[in-house]
Design an enzyme around this catalytic site. Structure first.
Site, mmCIF file in Angstrom:
data_model
loop_
_atom_site.group_PDB
_atom_site.id
_atom_site.type_symbol
_atom_site.label_atom_id
_atom_site.label_comp_id
_atom_site.label_asym_id
_atom_site.label_seq_id
_atom_site.Cartn_x
_atom_site.Cartn_y
_atom_site.Cartn_z
ATOM 1 N N ASP A 271 0.836 -1.206 0.000
ATOM 2 C CA ASP A 271 0.000 0.000 0.000
ATOM 3 C C ASP A 271 0.872 1.257 0.000
ATOM 4 O OD1 ASP A 271 -2.197 -1.663 0.211
ATOM 5 O OD2 ASP A 271 -2.276 -1.520 2.393
ATOM 6 N N ARG B 198 -11.965 -0.258 -6.835
ATOM 7 C CA ARG B 198 -11.762 0.277 -5.481
ATOM 8 C C ARG B 198 -11.475 1.781 -5.498
ATOM 9 N NH1 ARG B 198 -8.366 -4.453 -2.195
ATOM 10 N NH2 ARG B 198 -9.680 -6.190 -2.869
ATOM 11 N N ASP C 232 -0.494 -3.346 -4.459
ATOM 12 C CA ASP C 232 -1.790 -3.496 -3.795
ATOM 13 C C ASP C 232 -2.528 -2.162 -3.859
ATOM 14 O OD1 ASP C 232 -3.897 -4.640 -2.489
ATOM 15 O OD2 ASP C 232 -2.862 -5.022 -0.621
ATOM 16 N N ASP D 247 -5.410 2.605 1.750
ATOM 17 C CA ASP D 247 -6.194 1.573 2.431
ATOM 18 C C ASP D 247 -6.437 1.900 3.896
ATOM 19 O OD1 ASP D 247 -6.261 0.161 0.102
ATOM 20 O OD2 ASP D 247 -5.401 -1.683 0.930
#
Length: 521
Positions: free
Chosen positions: A162, A244, A191, A195
Protein backbone atom coordinates in the site's frame (compact mmCIF):
# COMPACT_ATOMS: atom_id res chain seq x y z
CA UNK A 1 4.45 27.63 3.13
CA UNK A 2 6.91 29.75 5.04
CA UNK A 3 10.26 28.14 5.82
CA UNK A 4 12.51 28.76 8.83
CA UNK A 5 15.00 31.47 7.86
CA UNK A 6 17.80 29.53 9.51
CA UNK A 7 18.16 26.15 11.12
CA UNK A 8 19.91 26.08 14.47
CA UNK A 9 21.56 22.82 15.43
CA UNK A 10 21.26 22.08 19.10
CA UNK A 11 24.53 22.62 20.88
CA UNK A 12 24.75 19.11 22.30
CA UNK A 13 27.12 16.58 20.76
CA UNK A 14 24.29 14.03 20.65
CA UNK A 15 22.19 16.23 18.41
CA UNK A 16 25.13 17.00 16.17
CA UNK A 17 25.81 13.30 15.82
CA UNK A 18 22.17 12.69 15.00
CA UNK A 19 22.28 15.20 12.16
CA UNK A 20 25.49 13.73 10.80
CA UNK A 21 24.31 10.12 10.80
CA UNK A 22 20.63 10.34 9.88
CA UNK A 23 20.17 13.43 7.75
CA UNK A 24 17.84 15.24 10.13
CA UNK A 25 18.35 18.91 10.85
CA UNK A 26 16.73 20.10 14.07
CA UNK A 27 15.20 23.57 14.30
CA UNK A 28 13.82 25.33 17.31
CA UNK A 29 10.06 26.03 17.31
CA UNK A 30 9.39 28.77 14.80
CA UNK A 31 6.58 30.69 13.15
CA UNK A 32 6.48 28.27 10.22
CA UNK A 33 3.12 26.64 9.57
CA UNK A 34 2.49 23.05 10.58
CA UNK A 35 0.71 22.63 7.25
CA UNK A 36 -0.85 24.97 4.75
CA UNK A 37 -4.62 25.23 5.12
CA UNK A 38 -6.64 23.22 7.59
CA UNK A 39 -8.35 19.86 7.67
CA UNK A 40 -11.68 19.33 5.95
CA UNK A 41 -14.41 16.72 5.99
CA UNK A 42 -14.58 14.01 8.62
CA UNK A 43 -11.02 14.83 9.75
CA UNK A 44 -12.52 17.94 11.38
CA UNK A 45 -14.68 15.80 13.67
CA UNK A 46 -13.81 13.85 16.82
CA UNK A 47 -11.83 16.83 18.14
CA UNK A 48 -10.25 17.78 14.81
CA UNK A 49 -6.93 17.10 13.08
CA UNK A 50 -4.05 19.54 13.58
CA UNK A 51 -1.05 17.20 13.33
CA UNK A 52 2.13 18.60 14.85
CA UNK A 53 0.95 22.21 15.04
CA UNK A 54 2.63 24.06 17.91
CA UNK A 55 5.55 21.62 18.08
CA UNK A 56 9.16 21.69 16.99
CA UNK A 57 9.92 21.82 13.25
CA UNK A 58 12.69 19.61 11.82
CA UNK A 59 13.94 18.97 8.30
CA UNK A 60 14.55 15.38 7.12
CA UNK A 61 16.18 14.17 3.90
CA UNK A 62 16.14 10.41 4.59
CA UNK A 63 13.68 7.88 5.96
CA UNK A 64 16.03 7.24 8.86
CA UNK A 65 15.87 10.95 9.64
CA UNK A 66 12.07 10.83 9.78
CA UNK A 67 12.25 7.97 12.26
CA UNK A 68 14.95 9.75 14.26
CA UNK A 69 12.78 12.85 14.53
CA UNK A 70 9.91 10.77 15.91
CA UNK A 71 12.20 8.95 18.34
CA UNK A 72 13.81 12.18 19.55
CA UNK A 73 10.61 13.59 21.03
CA UNK A 74 9.94 13.80 24.74
CA UNK A 75 6.97 11.45 24.37
CA UNK A 76 4.97 9.64 21.70
CA UNK A 77 2.42 12.49 21.75
CA UNK A 78 4.80 15.49 21.72
CA UNK A 79 3.79 17.56 18.65
CA UNK A 80 6.29 17.66 15.80
CA UNK A 81 6.39 18.96 12.21
CA UNK A 82 8.72 16.99 9.94
CA UNK A 83 9.55 18.82 6.72
CA UNK A 84 10.72 16.29 4.13
CA UNK A 85 12.81 17.03 1.04
CA UNK A 86 14.41 14.62 -1.38
CA UNK A 87 13.95 10.94 -2.22
CA UNK A 88 13.12 8.54 0.60
CA UNK A 89 13.85 4.91 -0.24
CA UNK A 90 14.88 1.54 1.22
CA UNK A 91 18.56 2.43 1.16
CA UNK A 92 18.10 5.39 3.50
CA UNK A 93 15.28 4.12 5.75
CA UNK A 94 16.45 2.21 8.81
CA UNK A 95 14.82 1.35 12.10
CA UNK A 96 15.47 3.84 14.92
CA UNK A 97 14.68 2.98 18.53
CA UNK A 98 13.36 5.16 21.31
CA UNK A 99 10.69 5.48 23.96
CA UNK A 100 8.58 7.81 21.78
CA UNK A 101 8.52 5.69 18.61
CA UNK A 102 8.09 2.21 17.18
CA UNK A 103 9.78 2.13 13.79
CA UNK A 104 10.95 -0.46 11.28
CA UNK A 105 13.32 -0.57 8.34
CA UNK A 106 11.95 -0.37 4.82
CA UNK A 107 8.76 1.52 5.67
CA UNK A 108 7.86 4.90 7.14
CA UNK A 109 6.33 3.73 10.40
CA UNK A 110 3.88 6.06 12.19
CA UNK A 111 2.96 3.57 14.89
CA UNK A 112 1.57 4.17 18.38
CA UNK A 113 2.11 7.92 18.11
CA UNK A 114 0.08 11.12 17.79
CA UNK A 115 0.32 14.81 16.85
CA UNK A 116 2.60 14.52 13.80
CA UNK A 117 2.77 16.43 10.51
CA UNK A 118 4.77 15.04 7.59
CA UNK A 119 4.98 17.66 4.83
CA UNK A 120 6.96 17.85 1.61
CA UNK A 121 8.95 21.07 1.10
CA UNK A 122 11.53 22.60 -1.22
CA UNK A 123 12.09 20.56 -4.36
CA UNK A 124 9.59 17.97 -3.13
CA UNK A 125 9.39 14.73 -1.16
CA UNK A 126 9.27 11.42 -3.04
CA UNK A 127 8.79 8.11 -1.24
CA UNK A 128 10.16 5.77 -3.88
CA UNK A 129 8.97 2.13 -3.51
CA UNK A 130 8.51 2.90 0.19
CA UNK A 131 5.09 3.03 1.84
CA UNK A 132 3.76 5.05 4.76
CA UNK A 133 2.20 2.89 7.49
CA UNK A 134 -0.10 4.44 10.13
CA UNK A 135 -1.05 2.12 12.98
CA UNK A 136 -2.56 2.69 16.43
CA UNK A 137 -2.06 6.43 15.93
CA UNK A 138 -4.08 9.64 15.90
CA UNK A 139 -3.94 13.26 14.76
CA UNK A 140 -1.69 12.77 11.73
CA UNK A 141 -1.28 15.11 8.74
CA UNK A 142 0.48 14.03 5.54
CA UNK A 143 0.75 16.78 2.93
CA UNK A 144 2.49 17.51 -0.38
CA UNK A 145 4.25 14.16 -0.83
CA UNK A 146 4.59 11.64 -3.65
CA UNK A 147 4.44 7.91 -2.86
CA UNK A 148 5.07 5.62 -5.80
CA UNK A 149 5.55 1.99 -6.81
CA UNK A 150 5.14 0.37 -3.38
CA UNK A 151 5.14 -3.42 -3.73
CA UNK A 152 3.78 -6.32 -1.70
CA UNK A 153 5.58 -8.93 -3.80
CA UNK A 154 8.72 -8.90 -5.87
CA UNK A 155 11.52 -6.65 -4.70
CA UNK A 156 11.70 -4.53 -2.73
CA UNK A 157 8.49 -4.90 -0.69
CA UNK A 158 7.08 -2.30 1.72
CA UNK A 159 3.92 -1.66 3.75
CA UNK A 160 2.03 -4.66 2.39
CA UNK A 161 2.04 -3.06 -1.03
CA UNK A 162 0.00 0.00 0.00
CA UNK A 163 1.22 3.51 -0.77
CA UNK A 164 -0.49 4.81 2.39
CA UNK A 165 -2.07 2.25 4.71
CA UNK A 166 -3.92 2.71 7.99
CA UNK A 167 -4.90 -0.05 10.41
CA UNK A 168 -5.71 -0.85 14.04
CA UNK A 169 -7.45 1.90 15.99
CA UNK A 170 -6.43 4.87 13.83
CA UNK A 171 -8.20 8.20 14.38
CA UNK A 172 -8.07 11.61 12.70
CA UNK A 173 -5.82 11.52 9.65
CA UNK A 174 -5.74 14.20 6.95
CA UNK A 175 -3.89 13.35 3.72
CA UNK A 176 -3.76 16.34 1.39
CA UNK A 177 -2.15 17.19 -1.97
CA UNK A 178 -0.51 13.79 -2.23
CA UNK A 179 0.44 11.93 -5.41
CA UNK A 180 -0.10 8.19 -5.02
CA UNK A 181 1.02 6.05 -7.95
CA UNK A 182 1.62 2.45 -8.93
CA UNK A 183 2.69 0.81 -12.18
CA UNK A 184 0.15 -1.98 -12.42
CA UNK A 185 -2.09 -4.32 -10.46
CA UNK A 186 -1.72 -7.19 -8.01
CA UNK A 187 -0.13 -9.47 -10.61
CA UNK A 188 2.66 -6.91 -10.96
CA UNK A 189 3.25 -6.86 -7.20
CA UNK A 190 1.19 -3.82 -6.16
CA UNK A 191 -1.79 -3.50 -3.79
CA UNK A 192 -3.85 -0.45 -2.76
CA UNK A 193 -2.93 3.20 -2.96
CA UNK A 194 -4.97 4.31 0.07
CA UNK A 195 -6.19 1.57 2.43
CA UNK A 196 -8.01 1.74 5.78
CA UNK A 197 -8.89 -1.23 7.99
CA UNK A 198 -9.29 -2.56 11.53
CA UNK A 199 -11.10 0.36 13.19
CA UNK A 200 -9.86 3.39 11.25
CA UNK A 201 -12.12 6.44 11.52
CA UNK A 202 -12.29 10.20 10.85
CA UNK A 203 -10.07 10.39 7.78
CA UNK A 204 -10.01 12.87 4.88
CA UNK A 205 -8.21 12.46 1.55
CA UNK A 206 -8.24 15.75 -0.35
CA UNK A 207 -6.65 17.28 -3.47
CA UNK A 208 -4.69 14.12 -4.25
CA UNK A 209 -4.02 12.00 -7.32
CA UNK A 210 -4.35 8.21 -7.46
CA UNK A 211 -2.99 6.78 -10.70
CA UNK A 212 -2.11 3.63 -12.63
CA UNK A 213 -3.13 1.01 -10.08
CA UNK A 214 -5.28 -2.08 -10.00
CA UNK A 215 -6.71 -0.90 -6.68
CA UNK A 216 -7.44 2.64 -5.60
CA UNK A 217 -8.12 1.80 -1.98
CA UNK A 218 -10.37 -0.04 0.45
CA UNK A 219 -12.21 0.73 3.67
CA UNK A 220 -12.53 -2.54 5.59
CA UNK A 221 -10.62 -5.74 4.86
CA UNK A 222 -13.62 -8.13 4.72
CA UNK A 223 -17.42 -8.25 4.74
CA UNK A 224 -17.33 -8.84 8.51
CA UNK A 225 -14.70 -6.21 9.35
CA UNK A 226 -17.04 -3.22 9.56
CA UNK A 227 -15.36 -1.03 12.17
CA UNK A 228 -14.10 1.60 9.71
CA UNK A 229 -16.13 4.71 9.05
CA UNK A 230 -16.42 8.47 8.62
CA UNK A 231 -14.15 9.00 5.62
CA UNK A 232 -14.21 11.99 3.24
CA UNK A 233 -12.82 12.04 -0.31
CA UNK A 234 -12.91 15.36 -2.13
CA UNK A 235 -11.19 17.05 -5.08
CA UNK A 236 -9.14 13.97 -5.90
CA UNK A 237 -8.17 12.64 -9.33
CA UNK A 238 -8.57 8.90 -9.90
CA UNK A 239 -6.97 8.00 -13.24
CA UNK A 240 -6.44 4.58 -14.84
CA UNK A 241 -7.64 2.61 -11.83
CA UNK A 242 -9.14 -0.87 -12.24
CA UNK A 243 -11.36 -0.85 -9.12
CA UNK A 244 -11.76 0.28 -5.48
CA UNK A 245 -12.29 4.00 -5.96
CA UNK A 246 -12.95 3.35 -3.11
CA UNK A 247 -14.24 -0.05 -1.93
CA UNK A 248 -16.36 0.68 1.15
CA UNK A 249 -17.34 -2.16 3.50
CA UNK A 250 -19.72 -0.82 6.12
CA UNK A 251 -19.41 2.67 7.55
CA UNK A 252 -20.13 6.08 6.05
CA UNK A 253 -18.18 7.93 3.37
CA UNK A 254 -18.65 11.36 1.80
CA UNK A 255 -17.37 11.50 -1.77
CA UNK A 256 -17.60 14.85 -3.54
CA UNK A 257 -15.99 16.91 -6.31
CA UNK A 258 -13.69 14.09 -7.44
CA UNK A 259 -12.64 13.58 -11.06
CA UNK A 260 -12.67 9.98 -12.25
CA UNK A 261 -11.03 9.12 -15.57
CA UNK A 262 -10.70 5.58 -16.92
CA UNK A 263 -12.06 3.43 -14.12
CA UNK A 264 -11.58 0.15 -15.95
CA UNK A 265 -13.70 -2.35 -14.01
CA UNK A 266 -15.59 -0.56 -11.22
CA UNK A 267 -15.43 2.62 -9.15
CA UNK A 268 -17.21 3.47 -5.89
CA UNK A 269 -18.09 0.02 -4.53
CA UNK A 270 -20.48 0.37 -1.57
CA UNK A 271 -20.90 -3.01 0.15
CA UNK A 272 -21.93 -4.72 3.38
CA UNK A 273 -24.29 -2.01 4.59
CA UNK A 274 -22.01 0.92 3.74
CA UNK A 275 -23.55 4.34 3.09
CA UNK A 276 -21.90 6.68 0.57
CA UNK A 277 -22.91 10.30 -0.03
CA UNK A 278 -21.83 10.98 -3.62
CA UNK A 279 -22.04 14.65 -4.66
CA UNK A 280 -20.96 16.63 -7.77
CA UNK A 281 -18.34 14.21 -9.06
CA UNK A 282 -17.33 13.93 -12.72
CA UNK A 283 -16.99 10.39 -14.15
CA UNK A 284 -15.42 10.05 -17.60
CA UNK A 285 -14.56 7.16 -19.95
CA UNK A 286 -15.27 4.60 -17.24
CA UNK A 287 -17.28 1.49 -16.37
CA UNK A 288 -19.60 0.74 -13.43
CA UNK A 289 -18.56 3.85 -11.52
CA UNK A 290 -21.02 3.32 -8.64
CA UNK A 291 -22.83 0.35 -7.13
CA UNK A 292 -22.33 -2.90 -5.22
CA UNK A 293 -19.95 -5.22 -7.02
CA UNK A 294 -18.49 -8.73 -6.51
CA UNK A 295 -20.80 -9.50 -3.56
CA UNK A 296 -24.44 -9.96 -2.63
CA UNK A 297 -23.92 -7.91 0.58
CA UNK A 298 -25.64 -4.70 -0.45
CA UNK A 299 -24.42 -1.18 0.18
CA UNK A 300 -26.26 2.10 -0.27
CA UNK A 301 -25.75 5.56 -1.74
CA UNK A 302 -27.21 9.02 -1.96
CA UNK A 303 -26.43 10.81 -5.22
CA UNK A 304 -26.75 14.42 -6.36
CA UNK A 305 -25.21 16.60 -9.08
CA UNK A 306 -22.88 14.01 -10.63
CA UNK A 307 -21.93 13.94 -14.32
CA UNK A 308 -21.53 10.63 -16.17
CA UNK A 309 -19.53 11.25 -19.36
CA UNK A 310 -19.12 8.16 -21.54
CA UNK A 311 -19.82 5.76 -18.67
CA UNK A 312 -20.88 2.18 -19.42
CA UNK A 313 -22.83 -0.10 -17.09
CA UNK A 314 -22.92 -3.88 -16.78
CA UNK A 315 -26.12 -5.88 -16.30
CA UNK A 316 -27.33 -6.59 -12.75
CA UNK A 317 -26.68 -10.03 -11.32
CA UNK A 318 -26.51 -11.95 -8.05
CA UNK A 319 -23.16 -10.41 -7.12
CA UNK A 320 -23.41 -7.30 -9.28
CA UNK A 321 -25.69 -4.30 -8.68
CA UNK A 322 -24.57 -1.27 -10.71
CA UNK A 323 -26.26 2.01 -9.81
CA UNK A 324 -26.77 2.96 -13.46
CA UNK A 325 -27.64 3.74 -16.10
CA UNK A 326 -30.60 5.30 -14.27
CA UNK A 327 -28.65 6.42 -11.19
CA UNK A 328 -30.88 7.05 -8.17
CA UNK A 329 -30.37 7.33 -4.42
CA UNK A 330 -31.00 4.21 -2.33
CA UNK A 331 -30.53 5.88 1.06
CA UNK A 332 -30.29 9.23 2.81
CA UNK A 333 -26.82 10.06 4.12
CA UNK A 334 -26.08 13.15 6.23
CA UNK A 335 -22.74 14.58 7.33
CA UNK A 336 -22.02 16.66 10.46
CA UNK A 337 -19.71 19.28 8.92
CA UNK A 338 -20.07 22.15 6.46
CA UNK A 339 -18.55 22.00 2.97
CA UNK A 340 -18.63 23.96 -0.28
CA UNK A 341 -19.43 22.19 -3.55
CA UNK A 342 -17.95 23.10 -6.89
CA UNK A 343 -20.34 22.51 -9.79
CA UNK A 344 -19.63 19.14 -11.40
CA UNK A 345 -19.13 20.84 -14.77
CA UNK A 346 -15.93 22.53 -13.57
CA UNK A 347 -14.56 19.61 -11.56
CA UNK A 348 -12.18 18.37 -14.32
CA UNK A 349 -10.58 21.81 -14.58
CA UNK A 350 -10.41 22.51 -10.85
CA UNK A 351 -9.06 19.09 -9.92
CA UNK A 352 -6.50 19.09 -12.72
CA UNK A 353 -5.13 22.40 -11.45
CA UNK A 354 -5.12 21.57 -7.74
CA UNK A 355 -4.74 17.84 -7.07
CA UNK A 356 -1.41 16.22 -6.31
CA UNK A 357 1.96 17.12 -4.81
CA UNK A 358 3.91 20.19 -5.93
CA UNK A 359 0.80 22.01 -7.19
CA UNK A 360 1.24 24.98 -4.87
CA UNK A 361 -1.27 23.50 -2.39
CA UNK A 362 -4.07 25.27 -4.24
CA UNK A 363 -7.68 24.59 -3.23
CA UNK A 364 -11.19 25.61 -4.25
CA UNK A 365 -13.88 27.14 -2.05
CA UNK A 366 -16.83 26.20 -4.23
CA UNK A 367 -16.38 28.96 -6.83
CA UNK A 368 -14.60 26.76 -9.39
CA UNK A 369 -11.53 29.01 -9.00
CA UNK A 370 -8.31 27.53 -7.57
CA UNK A 371 -6.65 29.65 -4.91
CA UNK A 372 -3.76 29.39 -2.47
CA UNK A 373 -4.85 29.04 1.17
CA UNK A 374 -3.36 30.97 4.06
CA UNK A 375 -0.87 29.16 6.30
CA UNK A 376 -2.25 27.57 9.43
CA UNK A 377 -0.88 29.13 12.66
CA UNK A 378 1.66 26.99 14.50
CA UNK A 379 -0.33 27.12 17.72
CA UNK A 380 -3.66 25.34 17.23
CA UNK A 381 -6.84 26.98 18.44
CA UNK A 382 -7.94 23.65 19.85
CA UNK A 383 -6.23 20.32 20.35
CA UNK A 384 -7.65 17.00 19.21
CA UNK A 385 -8.86 14.96 22.10
CA UNK A 386 -10.93 11.94 22.87
CA UNK A 387 -11.95 13.50 26.17
CA UNK A 388 -15.72 14.02 26.36
CA UNK A 389 -16.75 17.41 25.01
CA UNK A 390 -19.60 17.80 27.45
CA UNK A 391 -21.10 16.13 30.49
CA UNK A 392 -24.72 15.80 31.52
CA UNK A 393 -25.66 18.66 33.80
CA UNK A 394 -27.96 16.43 35.84
CA UNK A 395 -28.37 12.74 36.45
CA UNK A 396 -30.94 11.37 33.98
CA UNK A 397 -33.82 9.33 35.29
CA UNK A 398 -34.22 5.71 34.25
CA UNK A 399 -35.83 5.77 30.77
CA UNK A 400 -39.15 4.00 30.38
CA UNK A 401 -41.03 2.27 27.60
CA UNK A 402 -39.87 -0.40 25.17
CA UNK A 403 -36.20 -1.31 24.98
CA UNK A 404 -35.57 -0.75 21.27
CA UNK A 405 -32.32 -2.74 21.35
CA UNK A 406 -34.11 -6.07 21.70
CA UNK A 407 -34.24 -7.60 18.23
CA UNK A 408 -31.88 -4.98 16.74
CA UNK A 409 -28.43 -5.63 15.31
CA UNK A 410 -25.07 -4.89 16.92
CA UNK A 411 -21.43 -4.38 15.99
CA UNK A 412 -18.38 -2.62 17.39
CA UNK A 413 -14.71 -1.78 17.22
CA UNK A 414 -13.33 -4.90 18.93
CA UNK A 415 -14.39 -7.63 21.32
CA UNK A 416 -12.51 -9.58 23.96
CA UNK A 417 -12.33 -13.37 23.71
CA UNK A 418 -15.51 -15.03 24.89
CA UNK A 419 -17.65 -11.90 24.52
CA UNK A 420 -20.04 -10.80 21.78
CA UNK A 421 -21.54 -7.57 20.45
CA UNK A 422 -24.93 -9.29 20.43
CA UNK A 423 -24.75 -9.80 24.19
CA UNK A 424 -25.56 -6.11 24.78
CA UNK A 425 -29.04 -6.41 23.26
CA UNK A 426 -30.19 -9.87 24.33
CA UNK A 427 -31.93 -8.85 27.59
CA UNK A 428 -29.65 -11.15 29.57
CA UNK A 429 -27.53 -9.53 32.31
CA UNK A 430 -25.34 -12.63 32.63
CA UNK A 431 -23.83 -12.16 29.15
CA UNK A 432 -21.75 -9.14 28.15
CA UNK A 433 -19.40 -7.42 25.71
CA UNK A 434 -15.89 -6.23 26.53
CA UNK A 435 -13.50 -4.43 24.18
CA UNK A 436 -10.23 -6.12 23.31
CA UNK A 437 -8.41 -3.41 25.29
CA UNK A 438 -9.20 -0.75 27.85
CA UNK A 439 -11.25 1.28 25.35
CA UNK A 440 -13.55 0.52 22.46
CA UNK A 441 -17.07 0.93 21.15
CA UNK A 442 -20.24 -1.10 20.71
CA UNK A 443 -23.21 -0.13 18.55
CA UNK A 444 -26.88 -0.98 18.26
CA UNK A 445 -28.34 -0.69 14.77
CA UNK A 446 -31.65 -0.97 12.98
CA UNK A 447 -32.68 -1.61 9.37
CA UNK A 448 -34.47 1.74 9.21
CA UNK A 449 -34.17 5.09 11.06
CA UNK A 450 -35.34 4.82 14.67
CA UNK A 451 -35.96 7.68 17.11
CA UNK A 452 -33.81 7.43 20.27
CA UNK A 453 -33.80 9.83 23.23
CA UNK A 454 -32.54 7.73 26.13
CA UNK A 455 -30.06 4.96 26.88
CA UNK A 456 -29.27 2.71 29.78
CA UNK A 457 -25.82 1.13 30.02
CA UNK A 458 -25.85 -1.83 32.39
CA UNK A 459 -22.57 -3.29 33.59
CA UNK A 460 -22.09 -7.01 34.17
CA UNK A 461 -21.94 -8.37 37.70
CA UNK A 462 -18.57 -7.74 39.36
CA UNK A 463 -17.53 -4.95 36.96
CA UNK A 464 -19.41 -1.99 38.43
CA UNK A 465 -17.43 1.22 38.15
CA UNK A 466 -15.04 -0.07 35.46
CA UNK A 467 -16.41 2.24 32.76
CA UNK A 468 -14.70 5.62 32.95
CA UNK A 469 -15.34 8.32 30.34
CA UNK A 470 -17.53 7.69 27.31
CA UNK A 471 -19.18 9.28 24.30
CA UNK A 472 -22.45 8.51 22.55
CA UNK A 473 -22.24 8.93 18.76
CA UNK A 474 -24.76 9.09 15.98
CA UNK A 475 -23.52 6.07 14.07
CA UNK A 476 -24.89 7.40 10.79
CA UNK A 477 -22.94 10.67 10.83
CA UNK A 478 -20.27 10.37 13.54
CA UNK A 479 -21.71 13.35 15.44
CA UNK A 480 -21.24 13.29 19.23
CA UNK A 481 -24.68 13.27 20.89
CA UNK A 482 -23.44 13.50 24.47
CA UNK A 483 -20.59 12.39 26.72
CA UNK A 484 -19.86 11.74 30.35
CA UNK A 485 -18.54 9.05 32.69
CA UNK A 486 -19.83 5.93 34.44
CA UNK A 487 -22.59 3.53 33.51
CA UNK A 488 -26.32 4.04 33.97
CA UNK A 489 -29.08 6.11 32.40
CA UNK A 490 -28.10 8.57 29.67
CA UNK A 491 -30.21 11.23 27.98
CA UNK A 492 -29.44 12.22 24.39
CA UNK A 493 -31.13 14.73 22.08
CA UNK A 494 -34.01 12.90 20.43
CA UNK A 495 -32.49 11.73 17.14
CA UNK A 496 -33.71 9.55 14.27
CA UNK A 497 -30.86 7.25 13.29
CA UNK A 498 -30.08 3.77 12.05
CA UNK A 499 -27.12 3.21 14.36
CA UNK A 500 -26.07 4.53 17.78
CA UNK A 501 -22.65 3.95 19.30
CA UNK A 502 -21.44 3.84 22.89
CA UNK A 503 -17.69 4.52 22.90
CA UNK A 504 -15.64 3.92 26.06
CA UNK A 505 -12.69 6.33 26.04
CA UNK A 506 -11.21 5.41 29.45
CA UNK A 507 -11.71 2.66 31.99
CA UNK A 508 -10.42 1.07 35.17
CA UNK A 509 -10.13 -2.66 35.04
CA UNK A 510 -11.99 -4.45 32.28
CA UNK A 511 -15.23 -2.78 31.18
CA UNK A 512 -18.11 -5.20 30.72
CA UNK A 513 -21.36 -3.97 29.15
CA UNK A 514 -24.16 -6.44 29.80
CA UNK A 515 -26.92 -4.39 28.18
CA UNK A 516 -26.98 -1.34 25.88
CA UNK A 517 -30.64 -0.41 26.17
CA UNK A 518 -32.19 2.25 23.91
CA UNK A 519 -35.50 4.07 24.33
CA UNK A 520 -37.62 6.51 22.38
CA UNK A 521 -38.27 8.70 25.40
Amino acid sequence: MRRPVALRLCATLATAALAATTGVLVAMPSASAAATGSATGYATQNGGTTGGAGGQTVRATTGTAIHAALCGRASASTPIVIEVEGTINHANTDKVSGASCNTAAGVIELKQISNVTLVGVGSGAVFDQLGIHIRESSNIIIQNVTVKNVKKSGSPISNGGDAIGMETNVRNVWVDHASLEASGGESAGFDGLFDMKDNTQYVTLSYSTLRNSGRGGLIGSSETELSNSFITFHHNLYENIDSRAPLLRGGTAHIYNNYYVKLNESGINSRAGAHAKVDNNYFKDSKDVLGTFYTSAAGYWQVAGNIFDNVTWSSPGTDNNPAGPDVKSTATVSVPYSFSLDAATCVPDVVTQTAGANKGLKVSNGTCTPQTPSPTPTTPTSSPTTTPTSSPTSTPTQPGGTNLSIGAGADGSSKAAGTSYGNVKDGNLSTFWSPAGATGSVSVKWSSPTAVAGLNIREAAGSAGSIGSWRVLNGDTGAVLTSGSGAGAITVPRTSLSKITFEITSSTGTPKVAEFETYAG
